[in-house]
Enzyme design. Structure first.
Site, PDB file in Angstrom:
ATOM      1  N   SER A  57       0.992  -1.323   0.183  1.00  0.00           N
ATOM      2  CA  SER A  57      -0.208  -0.118   0.094  1.00  0.00           C
ATOM      3  C   SER A  57       1.054   1.182  -0.029  1.00  0.00           C
ATOM      4  O   SER A  57       2.030   1.132   0.458  1.00  0.00           O
ATOM      5  CB  SER A  57      -0.866   0.007   1.290  1.00  0.00           C
ATOM      6  N   ASN A  58       0.184   2.265  -0.519  1.00  0.00           N
ATOM      7  CA  ASN A  58       1.004   3.632  -0.416  1.00  0.00           C
ATOM      8  C   ASN A  58       0.462   4.518   0.530  1.00  0.00           C
ATOM      9  O   ASN A  58       0.723   5.847   0.636  1.00  0.00           O
ATOM     10  CB  ASN A  58       1.656   4.122  -1.886  1.00  0.00           C
TER      11      ASN A  58
ATOM     12  N   GLU B  79      -3.639  -4.956  -9.566  1.00  0.00           N
ATOM     13  CA  GLU B  79      -5.121  -5.315  -9.759  1.00  0.00           C
ATOM     14  C   GLU B  79      -5.686  -6.172  -8.869  1.00  0.00           C
ATOM     15  O   GLU B  79      -5.322  -7.245  -8.603  1.00  0.00           O
ATOM     16  CB  GLU B  79      -5.214  -5.671 -11.347  1.00  0.00           C
TER      17      GLU B  79
ATOM     18  N   ASP C 279      -7.566  -5.976   2.973  1.00  0.00           N
ATOM     19  CA  ASP C 279      -8.457  -5.981   2.181  1.00  0.00           C
ATOM     20  C   ASP C 279      -9.731  -5.789   3.055  1.00  0.00           C
ATOM     21  O   ASP C 279     -10.088  -6.607   3.490  1.00  0.00           O
ATOM     22  CB  ASP C 279      -8.675  -6.842   1.007  1.00  0.00           C
ATOM     23  N   SER C 280     -10.642  -4.673   2.774  1.00  0.00           N
ATOM     24  CA  SER C 280     -11.723  -4.571   3.682  1.00  0.00           C
ATOM     25  C   SER C 280     -12.932  -3.955   2.875  1.00  0.00           C
ATOM     26  O   SER C 280     -13.006  -3.404   1.609  1.00  0.00           O
ATOM     27  CB  SER C 280     -11.462  -3.860   4.521  1.00  0.00           C
TER      28      SER C 280
ATOM     29  N   PHE D  40     -14.630   7.673   7.858  1.00  0.00           N
ATOM     30  CA  PHE D  40     -14.627   7.676   6.303  1.00  0.00           C
ATOM     31  C   PHE D  40     -15.575   6.639   5.855  1.00  0.00           C
ATOM     32  O   PHE D  40     -16.328   6.020   6.449  1.00  0.00           O
ATOM     33  CB  PHE D  40     -13.049   7.644   5.924  1.00  0.00           C
ATOM     34  N   GLY D  41     -15.710   6.718   4.453  1.00  0.00           N
ATOM     35  CA  GLY D  41     -16.228   5.585   3.828  1.00  0.00           C
ATOM     36  C   GLY D  41     -17.683   5.559   4.358  1.00  0.00           C
ATOM     37  O   GLY D  41     -18.437   6.546   4.399  1.00  0.00           O
ATOM     38  N   TYR D  42     -18.305   4.519   4.497  1.00  0.00           N
ATOM     39  CA  TYR D  42     -19.450   4.120   4.807  1.00  0.00           C
ATOM     40  C   TYR D  42     -20.029   4.416   6.540  1.00  0.00           C
ATOM     41  O   TYR D  42     -20.770   3.993   7.013  1.00  0.00           O
ATOM     42  CB  TYR D  42     -20.041   2.655   4.813  1.00  0.00           C
ATOM     43  N   ASP D  43     -18.813   4.637   7.083  1.00  0.00           N
ATOM     44  CA  ASP D  43     -18.982   5.098   8.849  1.00  0.00           C
ATOM     45  C   ASP D  43     -20.550   5.685   8.908  1.00  0.00           C
ATOM     46  O   ASP D  43     -20.910   5.200  10.206  1.00  0.00           O
ATOM     47  CB  ASP D  43     -17.805   5.912   9.188  1.00  0.00           C
TER      48      ASP D  43
HETATM   49  P1  IMP Z   1      -9.765  -0.576   1.215  1.00  0.00           P
HETATM   50  O1  IMP Z   1      -9.464  -1.782   2.137  1.00  0.00           O
HETATM   51  O2  IMP Z   1      -8.792   0.411   1.719  1.00  0.00           O
HETATM   52  O3  IMP Z   1      -9.675  -1.008  -0.481  1.00  0.00           O
HETATM   53  O4  IMP Z   1     -11.260  -0.270   1.492  1.00  0.00           O
HETATM   54  C1  IMP Z   1     -12.389  -0.616   0.812  1.00  0.00           C
HETATM   55  C2  IMP Z   1     -13.432   0.309   1.074  1.00  0.00           C
HETATM   56  O5  IMP Z   1     -14.282  -0.253   2.158  1.00  0.00           O
HETATM   57  C3  IMP Z   1     -13.385   1.806   1.522  1.00  0.00           C
HETATM   58  O6  IMP Z   1     -13.009   2.433   0.400  1.00  0.00           O
HETATM   59  C4  IMP Z   1     -14.593   2.044   2.122  1.00  0.00           C
HETATM   60  O7  IMP Z   1     -15.659   2.593   1.292  1.00  0.00           O
HETATM   61  C5  IMP Z   1     -15.077   0.677   2.828  1.00  0.00           C
HETATM   62  N1  IMP Z   1     -14.484   0.520   4.272  1.00  0.00           N
HETATM   63  C6  IMP Z   1     -13.542  -0.292   4.488  1.00  0.00           C
HETATM   64  N2  IMP Z   1     -13.232  -0.077   5.825  1.00  0.00           N
HETATM   65  C7  IMP Z   1     -14.105   1.013   6.397  1.00  0.00           C
HETATM   66  C8  IMP Z   1     -14.429   1.610   7.703  1.00  0.00           C
HETATM   67  O8  IMP Z   1     -13.945   1.241   8.412  1.00  0.00           O
HETATM   68  N3  IMP Z   1     -15.161   2.554   7.468  1.00  0.00           N
HETATM   69  C9  IMP Z   1     -15.892   2.960   6.459  1.00  0.00           C
HETATM   70  N4  IMP Z   1     -15.754   2.416   5.409  1.00  0.00           N
HETATM   71  C10 IMP Z   1     -14.809   1.148   5.270  1.00  0.00           C
END
Ligand code: IMP
Length: 197
Positions: free
Chosen positions: A8-9, A43, A71-72, A152-155
């Protein structure tokens, strides 16, 4: 000195992992892909979090380092686990657009059917191909509207049943204790320690 390379960067992820790993193993260093001169794009072609984290961690491993990657994403029951591994790219836009799309997909779904979970998988791949992987999950429900300003994200729409508030209403420390990432990382470190100590 044991060198790990995080695939990751993302500076935040690297410093978080650096702090955790160095408390576990005093003689280790966490590098980024940039630090080892890797500039390619990886990818994420897998269908599962396990596959994608392994694909990413295999890149430094193929260059002779211990590769680490996570990955999440968010898996919603009423959407058969979507957006899942596509969480970041769900709407084609940013966080606000992703939430908007999610709420509109769930518009007619009643409260009792709005269950969801965040999932995080951390994987280490060694140069000899050995793999250590750990999964963490956080359970909750998707609200009808955003609540809270942090995270962030869907929090803002993820109401955690551990915390009885959304992840965007929680303090970072509070979230980390129950989050998919916090849980995956704790288990991962335990497994990794068993493997290398
Ligand atoms: P990545 O693992 O950084 O690729 O994250 C995948 C995506 O899942 C993120 O861009 C968010 O949209 C969502 N996501 C993963 N973890 C969280 C979190 O802790 N809170 C909210 N969204 C999350």
């Amino acid at each position: 000195m044991m060198k790990f390379v995080l695939a990751s960067n993302n500076k935040k992820k690297i410093s978080e992992l650096c702090a955790i790993l160095s408390s576990l193993l005093p003689d280790c260093e966490v590098l980024s892909l940039g630090d080892i001169g890797y500039t390619g794009d990886i990818e994420e072609t897998g269908d599962t979090f396990e596959e994608n984290s392994k694909i990413k961690a295999s890149v430094p491993a193929s260059l002779g380092y211990i590769g680490i990657a996570d990955d999440s994403g968010l898996c919603v029951d009423a959407l058969d686990g979507a957006p899942g591994v596509h969480s970041a790219r769900y709407s084609g836009g940013g966080d606000a657009e992703n939430i908007k799309k999610l709420l509109s997909e769930l518009e007619d779904v009643p409260d009792e059917k709005r269950g969801a979970k965040f999932v995080c998988v951390m994987t280490a791949v060694f140069p000899d191909g050995k793999t250590v992987s750990a999964r963490g999950e956080a359970h909750g429900v998707i609200l009808h509207e955003k609540r809270g300003d942090d995270g962030f994200g869907y929090d803002p729409v993820f109401y955690s049943t551990d915390l009885n508030k959304t992840f965007a209403e929680a303090e970072p420390d509070e979230k980390n204790k129950v989050s998919h990432r916090g849980r995956a990382l704790a288990l991962f470190c335990e497994k990794l320690k068993g493997e290398i100590c």
